[in-house]
Write a protein that holds these residues in place. Structure first.
Motif, PDB file in Angstrom:
ATOM      1  N   GLY A   1       0.832  -1.219  -0.003  1.00  0.00           N
ATOM      2  CA  GLY A   1       0.026   0.000   0.146  1.00  0.00           C
ATOM      3  C   GLY A   1       0.780   1.272   0.004  1.00  0.00           C
ATOM      4  N   ARG A   2       1.818   1.207  -0.678  1.00  0.00           N
ATOM      5  CA  ARG A   2       3.018   2.326  -0.850  1.00  0.00           C
ATOM      6  C   ARG A   2       2.321   3.291  -1.830  1.00  0.00           C
ATOM      7  N   VAL A   3       1.579   3.100  -2.717  1.00  0.00           N
ATOM      8  CA  VAL A   3       1.122   3.957  -4.010  1.00  0.00           C
ATOM      9  C   VAL A   3       0.182   4.822  -3.271  1.00  0.00           C
ATOM     10  N   PRO A   4       0.709   6.407  -3.763  1.00  0.00           N
ATOM     11  CA  PRO A   4      -0.171   7.265  -3.100  1.00  0.00           C
ATOM     12  C   PRO A   4      -1.528   7.522  -3.554  1.00  0.00           C
ATOM     13  N   ALA A   5      -2.398   7.920  -2.679  1.00  0.00           N
ATOM     14  CA  ALA A   5      -3.774   7.936  -3.282  1.00  0.00           C
ATOM     15  C   ALA A   5      -4.138   8.658  -4.330  1.00  0.00           C
ATOM     16  N   GLY A   6      -3.328   9.832  -4.605  1.00  0.00           N
ATOM     17  CA  GLY A   6      -3.454  10.801  -5.657  1.00  0.00           C
ATOM     18  C   GLY A   6      -2.783  10.193  -7.025  1.00  0.00           C
ATOM     19  N   ALA A   7      -2.083   9.288  -7.192  1.00  0.00           N
ATOM     20  CA  ALA A   7      -1.829   8.429  -8.210  1.00  0.00           C
ATOM     21  C   ALA A   7      -2.762   8.694  -9.495  1.00  0.00           C
ATOM     22  N   ARG A   8      -2.175   9.179 -10.645  1.00  0.00           N
ATOM     23  CA  ARG A   8      -3.217   9.136 -11.781  1.00  0.00           C
ATOM     24  C   ARG A   8      -3.778   8.186 -12.068  1.00  0.00           C
ATOM     25  N   SER A   9      -3.093   6.966 -12.015  1.00  0.00           N
ATOM     26  CA  SER A   9      -3.632   5.633 -12.314  1.00  0.00           C
ATOM     27  C   SER A   9      -4.799   5.229 -11.589  1.00  0.00           C
ATOM     28  N   LEU A  10      -4.940   5.610 -10.322  1.00  0.00           N
ATOM     29  CA  LEU A  10      -5.889   5.533  -9.102  1.00  0.00           C
ATOM     30  C   LEU A  10      -7.243   6.526  -9.446  1.00  0.00           C
ATOM     31  N   SER A  11      -6.644   7.742 -10.100  1.00  0.00           N
ATOM     32  CA  SER A  11      -7.840   8.770  -9.917  1.00  0.00           C
ATOM     33  C   SER A  11      -8.504   9.103 -11.160  1.00  0.00           C
ATOM     34  N   GLY A  12      -7.693   8.423 -12.390  1.00  0.00           N
ATOM     35  CA  GLY A  12      -8.452   8.949 -13.587  1.00  0.00           C
ATOM     36  C   GLY A  12      -9.772   8.057 -13.960  1.00  0.00           C
ATOM     37  N   GLU A  13     -10.257   8.202 -15.160  1.00  0.00           N
ATOM     38  CA  GLU A  13     -11.312   7.394 -15.583  1.00  0.00           C
ATOM     39  C   GLU A  13     -11.131   6.231 -15.837  1.00  0.00           C
ATOM     40  N   GLY A  14     -12.128   5.262 -15.607  1.00  0.00           N
ATOM     41  CA  GLY A  14     -12.003   3.835 -15.860  1.00  0.00           C
ATOM     42  C   GLY A  14     -11.522   3.014 -14.576  1.00  0.00           C
ATOM     43  N   ILE A  15     -11.502   1.811 -14.643  1.00  0.00           N
ATOM     44  CA  ILE A  15     -11.374   0.783 -13.683  1.00  0.00           C
ATOM     45  C   ILE A  15      -9.916   0.642 -13.112  1.00  0.00           C
ATOM     46  N   THR A  16      -9.699   0.785 -11.896  1.00  0.00           N
ATOM     47  CA  THR A  16      -8.273   0.641 -11.420  1.00  0.00           C
ATOM     48  C   THR A  16      -8.568  -0.775 -10.467  1.00  0.00           C
ATOM     49  N   ILE A  17      -7.550  -1.817 -10.417  1.00  0.00           N
ATOM     50  CA  ILE A  17      -7.413  -2.873  -9.252  1.00  0.00           C
ATOM     51  C   ILE A  17      -6.262  -2.725  -8.592  1.00  0.00           C
ATOM     52  N   LEU A  18      -6.110  -2.554  -7.276  1.00  0.00           N
ATOM     53  CA  LEU A  18      -4.890  -2.796  -6.497  1.00  0.00           C
ATOM     54  C   LEU A  18      -4.843  -4.235  -6.124  1.00  0.00           C
ATOM     55  N   VAL A  19      -3.693  -4.719  -6.296  1.00  0.00           N
ATOM     56  CA  VAL A  19      -3.282  -5.823  -5.906  1.00  0.00           C
ATOM     57  C   VAL A  19      -2.398  -5.860  -4.501  1.00  0.00           C
ATOM     58  N   ARG A  20      -3.064  -6.453  -3.348  1.00  0.00           N
ATOM     59  CA  ARG A  20      -2.318  -6.256  -2.205  1.00  0.00           C
ATOM     60  C   ARG A  20      -1.829  -7.391  -1.660  1.00  0.00           C
ATOM     61  N   ALA A  21      -0.969  -7.496  -0.465  1.00  0.00           N
ATOM     62  CA  ALA A  21      -0.691  -8.746   0.041  1.00  0.00           C
ATOM     63  C   ALA A  21      -1.926  -8.998   1.283  1.00  0.00           C
ATOM     64  N   GLU A  22      -2.042 -10.154   1.639  1.00  0.00           N
ATOM     65  CA  GLU A  22      -3.270 -10.375   2.333  1.00  0.00           C
ATOM     66  C   GLU A  22      -3.152  -9.518   3.768  1.00  0.00           C
ATOM     67  N   GLU A  23      -1.986  -9.400   4.204  1.00  0.00           N
ATOM     68  CA  GLU A  23      -1.645  -8.728   5.680  1.00  0.00           C
ATOM     69  C   GLU A  23      -1.800  -7.253   5.443  1.00  0.00           C
ATOM     70  N   CYS A  24      -1.657  -6.687   4.403  1.00  0.00           N
ATOM     71  CA  CYS A  24      -1.783  -5.302   4.318  1.00  0.00           C
ATOM     72  C   CYS A  24      -3.103  -4.793   4.607  1.00  0.00           C
ATOM     73  N   ASP A  25      -3.097  -3.588   5.486  1.00  0.00           N
ATOM     74  CA  ASP A  25      -4.349  -3.035   5.848  1.00  0.00           C
ATOM     75  C   ASP A  25      -4.439  -1.588   5.393  1.00  0.00           C
ATOM     76  N   ALA A  26      -3.800  -1.100   4.638  1.00  0.00           N
ATOM     77  CA  ALA A  26      -3.671   0.073   4.310  1.00  0.00           C
ATOM     78  C   ALA A  26      -5.087   0.370   3.524  1.00  0.00           C
ATOM     79  N   PRO A  27      -5.776   1.760   3.751  1.00  0.00           N
ATOM     80  CA  PRO A  27      -7.080   1.803   3.116  1.00  0.00           C
ATOM     81  C   PRO A  27      -6.824   1.867   1.434  1.00  0.00           C
ATOM     82  N   ALA A  28      -7.969   1.363   0.785  1.00  0.00           N
ATOM     83  CA  ALA A  28      -7.841   1.181  -0.586  1.00  0.00           C
ATOM     84  C   ALA A  28      -8.694   2.063  -1.242  1.00  0.00           C
ATOM     85  N   PRO A  29      -8.502   2.828  -2.046  1.00  0.00           N
ATOM     86  CA  PRO A  29      -9.598   3.620  -2.965  1.00  0.00           C
ATOM     87  C   PRO A  29     -10.204   2.835  -4.220  1.00  0.00           C
ATOM     88  N   CYS A  30      -9.996   1.560  -4.359  1.00  0.00           N
ATOM     89  CA  CYS A  30     -10.467   0.964  -5.446  1.00  0.00           C
ATOM     90  C   CYS A  30     -10.801  -0.526  -5.069  1.00  0.00           C
TER      91      CYS A  30
END
Ligand SMILES: NC(=O)c1ccc[n+]([C@@H]2O[C@H](COP(=O)([O-])OP(=O)(O)OC[C@H]3O[C@@H](n4cnc5c(N)ncnc54)[C@H](OP(=O)(O)O)[C@@H]3O)[C@@H](O)[C@H]2O)c1
Length: 252
Positions: free
Chosen positions: A121-150
């Motif tokens: 969960g080190r990618v900043p929430a403001g990254a263009r790939s997270l905030s642009g139009e269309g669908i984004t999926i984040l792949v996280r490790a099971e133990e990661c509890d960082a908030p996810a915007p998608c």
């Protein structure tokens, strides 16, 4: 070098084939012969990895300057690969370093779903790939509890803390995403190559020499050339860049 001709007629036919419509056949047309294997839908997963590098195999300077290494025809080729893919997969390092949009802009065609491998969960929430139009999926490790915007896919860590590429391919197939473009960076491509999960590797080479900086491909050290990967390979003159189109037999 002479730019690869990609006529509107052939490109439109490739996009129809990508959409699952019965295929035309332009066999012998250089663009069709290059892109049809990537556009054709067989029902199974198909994985293309790409890297755009300099003559000396670099993708960035020591200070991380990465754009533009590819010339205009190499860049258009990358956007064609995106347009023919269901999803584009990148690692957290690439997103943090370059903040790419991962959309299709240089050619006509749909933008793929964006998949970012970000175990901690080190990618900043403001990254263009997270905030642009269309669908984004984040792949996280099971133990990661960082908030996810998608939407997230959670995978267990394997040896070396890696998330298993086969497991990711299966999870994306469950979501209807079968044709995957592994766009980088080097660490992400390495995990897919070393686990035998690449059907095609596209290496575009631009005629510049950087001399130092991040390598495009980096695998575990080997002692003998007999251990080297030897894909079936052909070259395509894209114009500003030379493409090595490499085929592997992916373990399924
Ligand atoms: N020219 C090109 O074609 C191209 C394309 C893309 C990027 N680049 C360049 O490449 C550089 C970034 O590449 P990079 O190798 O440093 O980073 P990267 O491959 O983009 O990201 C690596 C990170 O992604 C995560 N990751 C990816 N696959 C994983 C897996 N199977 N299991 C666990 N974690 C995984 C890990 O994140 P954590 O570290 O958070 O665990 C890993 O450290 C930048 O300089 C960029 O400019 C060039």
């Amino acid at each position: 070098m002479t730019a690869l001709p990609v006529s509107k007629t052939v490109w439109d036919a490739l996009l129809r084939m990508r959409g699952g419509v019965a295929e035309d056949d332009f066999a012998g047309d250089p663009a069709w012969d290059l892109y049809a294997p990537l556009a054709r839908r067989s029902g199974g997963s198909f994985v293309v990895a790409q890297v755009g590098q300099s003559l000396d195999g670099r993708v960035a300077t020591v200070d991380g300057d990465a754009a533009p290494i590819s010339g205009p025809d190499g860049f258009a080729h990358l956007h064609r690969l995106r347009a023919l893919s269901d999803a584009v997969v990148v690692g957290a390092g690439c997103v943090v370093a370059d903040d790419p949009r991962l959309t299709v802009r240089e050619v006509a065609g749909p933008s793929p779903v964006r998949v970012i491998i970000d175990p901690s969960g080190r990618v900043p929430a403001g990254a263009r790939s997270l905030s642009g139009e269309g669908i984004t999926i984040l792949v996280r490790a099971e133990e990661c509890d960082a908030p996810a915007p998608c939407e997230t896919i959670c995978l267990p860590r394997g040896p070396g803390g890696r998330l298993c590429p086969q497991a990711l391919i299966a999870a994306l197939a469950d979501r209807g995403l079968h044709h995957l473009l592994i766009e980088g960076g080097a660490a992400t491509i390495r995990h897919f190559l070393e686990s035998g999960q690449v059907d095609r590797l596209h290496v575009t080479i631009a005629p510049i020499i950087i001399g130092s900086g991040a390598p495009g491909l980096s695998l575990q050290p080997i002692s003998h050339l007999s251990q080297a990967l030897r894909p079936r390979c052909r070259t395509v003159d894209l114009g500003s860049d030379l493409l090595f189109d490499c085929a592997f037999d992916r373990g399924r």
